[in-house]
Design a protein around this motif. Sequence first.
Motif, PDB file in Angstrom:
ATOM      1  N   MET A  26       0.848  -1.193   0.000  1.00 21.76           N
ATOM      2  CA  MET A  26       0.000   0.000   0.000  1.00 21.76           C
ATOM      3  C   MET A  26       0.883   1.241   0.000  1.00 21.76           C
ATOM      4  O   MET A  26       1.910   1.274   0.677  1.00 21.76           O
ATOM      5  CB  MET A  26      -0.923  -0.006   1.214  1.00 21.76           C
ATOM      6  N   ILE A  27       0.482   2.258  -0.787  1.00 18.21           N
ATOM      7  CA  ILE A  27       1.256   3.495  -0.836  1.00 18.21           C
ATOM      8  C   ILE A  27       0.323   4.704  -0.821  1.00 18.21           C
ATOM      9  O   ILE A  27      -0.885   4.589  -1.021  1.00 18.21           O
ATOM     10  CB  ILE A  27       2.153   3.575  -2.089  1.00 18.21           C
ATOM     11  N   ILE A  28       0.928   5.865  -0.553  1.00 17.16           N
ATOM     12  CA  ILE A  28       0.229   7.145  -0.696  1.00 17.16           C
ATOM     13  C   ILE A  28       0.860   7.867  -1.879  1.00 17.16           C
ATOM     14  O   ILE A  28       2.083   7.968  -1.970  1.00 17.16           O
ATOM     15  CB  ILE A  28       0.351   7.986   0.583  1.00 17.16           C
ATOM     16  N   TYR A  29       0.016   8.335  -2.773  1.00 20.70           N
ATOM     17  CA  TYR A  29       0.488   9.014  -3.974  1.00 20.70           C
ATOM     18  C   TYR A  29      -0.092  10.415  -4.035  1.00 20.70           C
ATOM     19  O   TYR A  29      -1.294  10.614  -3.833  1.00 20.70           O
ATOM     20  CB  TYR A  29       0.059   8.234  -5.231  1.00 20.70           C
ATOM     21  N   LYS A  30       0.777  11.404  -4.299  1.00 21.55           N
ATOM     22  CA  LYS A  30       0.329  12.783  -4.452  1.00 21.55           C
ATOM     23  C   LYS A  30       0.160  13.105  -5.931  1.00 21.55           C
ATOM     24  O   LYS A  30       1.088  12.936  -6.726  1.00 21.55           O
ATOM     25  CB  LYS A  30       1.324  13.746  -3.797  1.00 21.55           C
ATOM     26  N   VAL A  31      -1.025  13.563  -6.260  1.00 19.42           N
ATOM     27  CA  VAL A  31      -1.411  13.812  -7.641  1.00 19.42           C
ATOM     28  C   VAL A  31      -0.538  14.897  -8.262  1.00 19.42           C
ATOM     29  O   VAL A  31      -0.262  15.937  -7.638  1.00 19.42           O
ATOM     30  CB  VAL A  31      -2.900  14.213  -7.708  1.00 19.42           C
ATOM     31  N   LYS A  32      -0.118  14.665  -9.499  1.00 22.60           N
ATOM     32  CA  LYS A  32       0.684  15.628 -10.252  1.00 22.60           C
ATOM     33  C   LYS A  32      -0.185  16.283 -11.335  1.00 22.60           C
ATOM     34  O   LYS A  32      -1.268  15.796 -11.668  1.00 22.60           O
ATOM     35  CB  LYS A  32       1.875  14.939 -10.921  1.00 22.60           C
ATOM     36  N   THR A  33       0.315  17.358 -11.914  1.00 17.92           N
ATOM     37  CA  THR A  33      -0.366  18.005 -13.038  1.00 17.92           C
ATOM     38  C   THR A  33      -0.526  17.011 -14.183  1.00 17.92           C
ATOM     39  O   THR A  33       0.424  16.309 -14.556  1.00 17.92           O
ATOM     40  CB  THR A  33       0.443  19.223 -13.533  1.00 17.92           C
ATOM     41  N   GLY A  34      -1.718  16.921 -14.722  1.00 14.82           N
ATOM     42  CA  GLY A  34      -1.979  16.018 -15.845  1.00 14.82           C
ATOM     43  C   GLY A  34      -2.458  14.640 -15.438  1.00 14.82           C
ATOM     44  O   GLY A  34      -2.858  13.840 -16.294  1.00 14.82           O
ATOM     45  N   ASP A  35      -2.438  14.347 -14.137  1.00 12.32           N
ATOM     46  CA  ASP A  35      -2.916  13.038 -13.685  1.00 12.32           C
ATOM     47  C   ASP A  35      -4.427  12.922 -13.813  1.00 12.32           C
ATOM     48  O   ASP A  35      -5.158  13.904 -13.642  1.00 12.32           O
ATOM     49  CB  ASP A  35      -2.546  12.804 -12.220  1.00 12.32           C
ATOM     50  N   SER A  36      -4.879  11.723 -14.104  1.00 18.81           N
ATOM     51  CA  SER A  36      -6.302  11.381 -14.039  1.00 18.81           C
ATOM     52  C   SER A  36      -6.416  10.064 -13.311  1.00 18.81           C
ATOM     53  O   SER A  36      -5.407   9.391 -13.049  1.00 18.81           O
ATOM     54  CB  SER A  36      -6.893  11.252 -15.449  1.00 18.81           C
ATOM     55  N   LEU A  37      -7.625   9.681 -12.993  1.00 19.88           N
ATOM     56  CA  LEU A  37      -7.819   8.405 -12.314  1.00 19.88           C
ATOM     57  C   LEU A  37      -7.289   7.264 -13.176  1.00 19.88           C
ATOM     58  O   LEU A  37      -6.683   6.308 -12.669  1.00 19.88           O
ATOM     59  CB  LEU A  37      -9.301   8.201 -12.004  1.00 19.88           C
ATOM     60  N   PHE A  38      -7.462   7.389 -14.492  1.00 20.95           N
ATOM     61  CA  PHE A  38      -6.994   6.354 -15.411  1.00 20.95           C
ATOM     62  C   PHE A  38      -5.465   6.260 -15.406  1.00 20.95           C
ATOM     63  O   PHE A  38      -4.906   5.160 -15.306  1.00 20.95           O
ATOM     64  CB  PHE A  38      -7.495   6.636 -16.831  1.00 20.95           C
ATOM     65  N   THR A  39      -4.775   7.394 -15.515  1.00 22.26           N
ATOM     66  CA  THR A  39      -3.304   7.359 -15.564  1.00 22.26           C
ATOM     67  C   THR A  39      -2.715   6.867 -14.245  1.00 22.26           C
ATOM     68  O   THR A  39      -1.707   6.167 -14.228  1.00 22.26           O
ATOM     69  CB  THR A  39      -2.728   8.741 -15.918  1.00 22.26           C
ATOM     70  N   VAL A  40      -3.354   7.222 -13.128  1.00 23.59           N
ATOM     71  CA  VAL A  40      -2.862   6.749 -11.827  1.00 23.59           C
ATOM     72  C   VAL A  40      -3.050   5.245 -11.703  1.00 23.59           C
ATOM     73  O   VAL A  40      -2.164   4.521 -11.238  1.00 23.59           O
ATOM     74  CB  VAL A  40      -3.580   7.488 -10.672  1.00 23.59           C
ATOM     75  N   SER A  41      -4.206   4.755 -12.147  1.00 24.58           N
ATOM     76  CA  SER A  41      -4.467   3.317 -12.072  1.00 24.58           C
ATOM     77  C   SER A  41      -3.499   2.543 -12.974  1.00 24.58           C
ATOM     78  O   SER A  41      -3.015   1.471 -12.609  1.00 24.58           O
ATOM     79  CB  SER A  41      -5.916   3.008 -12.464  1.00 24.58           C
ATOM     80  N   GLU A  42      -3.182   3.104 -14.136  1.00 26.16           N
ATOM     81  CA  GLU A  42      -2.226   2.470 -15.043  1.00 26.16           C
ATOM     82  C   GLU A  42      -0.817   2.481 -14.456  1.00 26.16           C
ATOM     83  O   GLU A  42      -0.067   1.515 -14.579  1.00 26.16           O
ATOM     84  CB  GLU A  42      -2.227   3.197 -16.398  1.00 26.16           C
TER      85      GLU A  42
END
Length: 376
Positions: A1-17
């Motif tokens: 398990m990790i914590i990820y901080k969203v970057k510019t250009g991220d979407s739910l799809f790109t994070v899941s990928e």
Amino acid sequence: MIIYKVKTGDSLFTVSEKFGVSSLDIKLVNGLGTHPYLVKGQSLLIPAKPRPRALSENTDEIIRIAGKKYRQKIIVAACAELDLFSVGTFLEESKKTLSLLSPLKYIIREDCTLRPLGQEAVLGQLKENNAGILLNIEYGRVAANFDESMEWRLIKSILNILKAYGFGGLQIECTVNSADLPGFVRFIRKLKKAVNPLAIPVFALLEPSSWLGTNSYATIGNIADYVVLKLYNLFINTKSVCPLAPADIAQEILSATVEIIPAKKLIIKLPVYGWDWNAKSRKYGMVSTTNAITFAARRGSDIEYDPKSQSPFIKYSDEFGNRHVIWFEDICSLYNKLELVNSYKLAGICFDLIEYDTFSLWHLLRYMFNIRARVL
């Protein structure tokens, strides 16, 4: 398990990928809506092991979380204002996570009885669900003026409620000034002796700023079964725009406290919300974590992060052009303070909740800790 901080250009799809986790799992764990939007700086809990290529070491954007590295079982408690409509959902979401739950607070009347601030009927529903219930009583100016006979009448009132609803714990919140601390200690001593036959643990909830440096601090640690340290709203009565629960200050308080009270008796209490320091009054200052992120999304603001206090904040302007600064707690800032439990080998954690902004928190707690089902 990790914590990820969203970057510019991220979407739910790109994070899941990126991490090889389904979008649905990320939405469910983080309590995201049907049409979720992500904000730069927003912290997401990724609920599965990431792909090796996605993570080699911790960075500003990625934090790896070790599962159950503290083997001792801890207490997890929560104070949340629940009603008959919300209690069922809350119990389902927090399943196997809470040792004790306080759904309402009682205040002490001048006639030595207790007045509930909330729906007492919720207690019956919790009892039916075999939930561990925490009786939470505020000890303030009224009780501080009681003589000995009135204190015993108050203790009788407390015992009657404890027996009526089958509480699993008793928490007394001290809100008196420094001059009245010795009287509070004497009362807790009497109360503890009266409660002992019921085998119910007594928790003393303290604001460390009032207790540090007093002789009463060590004494209350000897009397109460557990001491709960309120590590937030330390500067709420000042005009300073600052975090609610700065991690650096929390660590300073704990470092001083463990020299006086055994760590195995200490519980830290943390907020799961935010504060708008520019709200027109304190009544409107409290903001849920979800609403803070919504404000950022609607106003086009990024979520910024202060490395010293390890707390997120946003800045935005309202429709009248007034500038606002909201400091709040998210899954990343809470994780950093939960690590204090591991570092100091504390007895547990208590949360102050509003609007049940806890989707990812329950998952994180179950992953990080072995949790006591009952407190004895």
